[in-house]
Design an enzyme around this catalytic site. Structure first.
Site, short mmCIF file in Angstrom:
data_model
loop_
_atom_site.label_atom_id
_atom_site.label_comp_id
_atom_site.label_asym_id
_atom_site.label_seq_id
_atom_site.Cartn_x
_atom_site.Cartn_y
_atom_site.Cartn_z
N CYS A 63 0.81 -9.30 -5.46
CA CYS A 63 1.69 -8.40 -6.22
C CYS A 63 2.99 -8.14 -5.45
CB CYS A 63 0.95 -7.14 -6.61
SG CYS A 63 1.67 -6.39 -8.08
N GLY B 238 1.82 -2.93 -3.53
CA GLY B 238 2.34 -1.59 -3.27
C GLY B 238 3.70 -1.49 -3.91
N GLU B 239 4.70 -1.20 -3.11
CA GLU B 239 6.06 -1.11 -3.62
C GLU B 239 6.94 -1.96 -2.69
OE1 GLU B 239 7.29 0.17 -6.39
OE2 GLU B 239 9.21 -0.58 -5.65
N SER B 240 7.43 -3.06 -3.23
CA SER B 240 8.09 -4.04 -2.35
C SER B 240 9.32 -3.50 -1.62
CB SER B 240 8.43 -5.31 -3.12
OG SER B 240 9.05 -5.01 -4.33
N ILE C 143 -0.87 -4.90 -12.17
CA ILE C 143 -0.33 -3.54 -12.15
C ILE C 143 1.18 -3.61 -11.89
CG2 ILE C 143 -0.42 -1.26 -11.03
CD1 ILE C 143 -3.29 -2.04 -10.09
N ARG C 144 1.97 -3.27 -12.86
CA ARG C 144 3.44 -3.41 -12.76
C ARG C 144 3.78 -4.74 -12.06
NH1 ARG C 144 6.27 -0.06 -9.82
NH2 ARG C 144 4.53 0.48 -8.48
N GLU D 264 -7.95 -8.18 -4.75
CA GLU D 264 -8.74 -7.22 -3.95
C GLU D 264 -9.29 -6.08 -4.82
OE1 GLU D 264 -5.58 -7.52 -4.13
OE2 GLU D 264 -4.61 -5.57 -4.12
N HIS E 284 -3.94 -8.51 -8.43
CA HIS E 284 -4.62 -7.89 -7.27
C HIS E 284 -6.05 -8.42 -7.12
CE1 HIS E 284 -1.74 -4.59 -6.36
NE2 HIS E 284 -1.42 -4.75 -7.62
N ARG F 118 10.43 -9.01 -10.75
CA ARG F 118 9.61 -7.81 -10.56
C ARG F 118 9.35 -7.11 -11.90
NH1 ARG F 118 12.34 -3.81 -6.75
NH2 ARG F 118 10.30 -2.85 -6.77
N1 GLN Z 1 6.24 -3.38 -9.07
C1 GLN Z 1 5.93 -3.42 -7.68
C2 GLN Z 1 7.04 -4.08 -6.89
O1 GLN Z 1 7.88 -4.73 -7.42
C3 GLN Z 1 4.65 -4.20 -7.45
C4 GLN Z 1 3.46 -3.45 -7.97
C5 GLN Z 1 2.19 -3.74 -7.27
O2 GLN Z 1 2.17 -4.22 -6.13
N2 GLN Z 1 1.10 -3.40 -7.90
O3 GLN Z 1 7.06 -3.93 -5.72
#
Ligand code: GLN
Length: 208
Positions: A78, A46-48, A134-135, A173, A171, A105
Site C-alpha cells: 500500500c 500507512g500514510e506515504s 484501504i485507500r 498482512e 495489505h 495514490r
Molecule cells: N492512501 C495512503 C497513501 O497514499 C495509503 C493507504 C494505506 O497504506 N492503506 O499513502
C-alpha cells in the site's frame, strides 16, 4: 533469517506478527543501525507522505535506497508501494524510486475507500488471494523490467515485481493468508545464499 520492518508509522505490527509466525526474525527498523545484517525489508502501509518525512528525519532514506540497490529484497504494501515507485501521481512526491512503475495514490476514490476481494495471483497458485484494499494506490504503468503479478478483473495492476523489489496495492498482512509473506521469505533466503556464494567464491580465490 532477519526481516526488517520499517516501524516509523502504519501497520508494522501486523507484518511483524506474520513474519514471526512464519519462523523468521522480525526486526523493527527505526534507526539506520537496525538495517545491518537484514535478509529483507518490509515497508508497511500507512500514510506515504508521513512515512517519507520520517524516513528523512530518522536518516533511513538513503541507507534503504543503497541497500535495495545492492540487492536487498524489499517488499512494499500500500503506502509502501507508493514509496517504491519511480513516479507518483495525486500528488507527485520524491520517493525512494526503486521500481519502474507509475503509481496513483488513493486511486479508488472516496466512495470505495476500503474493500476486500479475492484476486488472482497466478504465481501463488489457483486459490484467490483475499486482498484488503484501504485507500489503495494503483499501478498505472510498468517499465520493461517489471513483472506484473496480479490484476483486478478490470485489468488494473495491483501487484508487481522488479528483481528484488515487490509491490502490492493491498495489505497482505491483514488477511489470514500468508502466501505473499512466504513468497517474500523465499526471495530473502535466496539473497542470503547469493551472499554466502560470494563469500565462498572470495574464500576460494588464493591470496597473493
Ligand atoms: N492512501 C495512503 C497513501 O497514499 C495509503 C493507504 C494505506 O497504506 N492503506 O499513502
Amino acid at each position: 533469517m532477519k526481516i526488517g520492518i520499517l516501524a516509523l508509522q502504519g501497520d508494522f505490527i501486523e507484518h511483524t506478527d506474520i513474519i514471526d509466525k512464519l519462523g523468521a526474525r522480525p526486526v523493527p527498523v527505526r534507526q539506520p543501525e537496525q538495517l545491518e545484517g537484514l535478509d529483507g525489508l518490509i515497508i508497511p502501509g500507512g500514510e506515504s507522505t508521513t512515512m517519507l518525512k520520517l524516513m528523512h528525519n530518522y536518516n533511513l532514506f538513503q541507507p534503504i535506497k543503497e541497500l535495495a540497490h545492492s540487492g536487498l529484497p524489499v517488499m512494499g504494501t500500500c503506502s509502501g508501494m507508493v514509496l517504491l515507485a519511480k513516479k507518483v501521481f495525486n500528488p507527485d512526491m520524491n520517493t525512494l524510486s526503486l521500481m519502474d512503475i507509475d503509481v496513483r495514490r488513493n486511486a479508488f476514490g472516496r466512495q470505495v475507500d476500503s474493500f476486500e476481494t479475492g484476486i488472482s495471483v497466478p504465481l501463488l497458485g489457483d486459490k484467490p488471494f483475499p486482498a484488503v484494499f484501504i485507500r489503495a494506490p494503483l499501478i498505472e504503468n510498468t517499465g520493461p523490467d517489471v513483472d506484473i503479478m496480479s490484476r483486478l478483473p478490470d485489468s488494473k495492476i495491483v501487484a508487481a515485481r522488479q528483481g528484488n523489489i515487490l509491490a502490492f496495492s493491498f495489505h497482505p498482512e491483514l488477511s489470514n493468508d500468508s502466501r505473499i509473506h512466504r513468497y517474500f521469505l523465499e526471495i530473502a533466503a535466496g539473497f542470503r545464499s547469493e551472499d554466502s556464494k560470494e563469500t565462498i567464491v572470495k574464500a576460494a580465490i588464493p591470496a597473493d
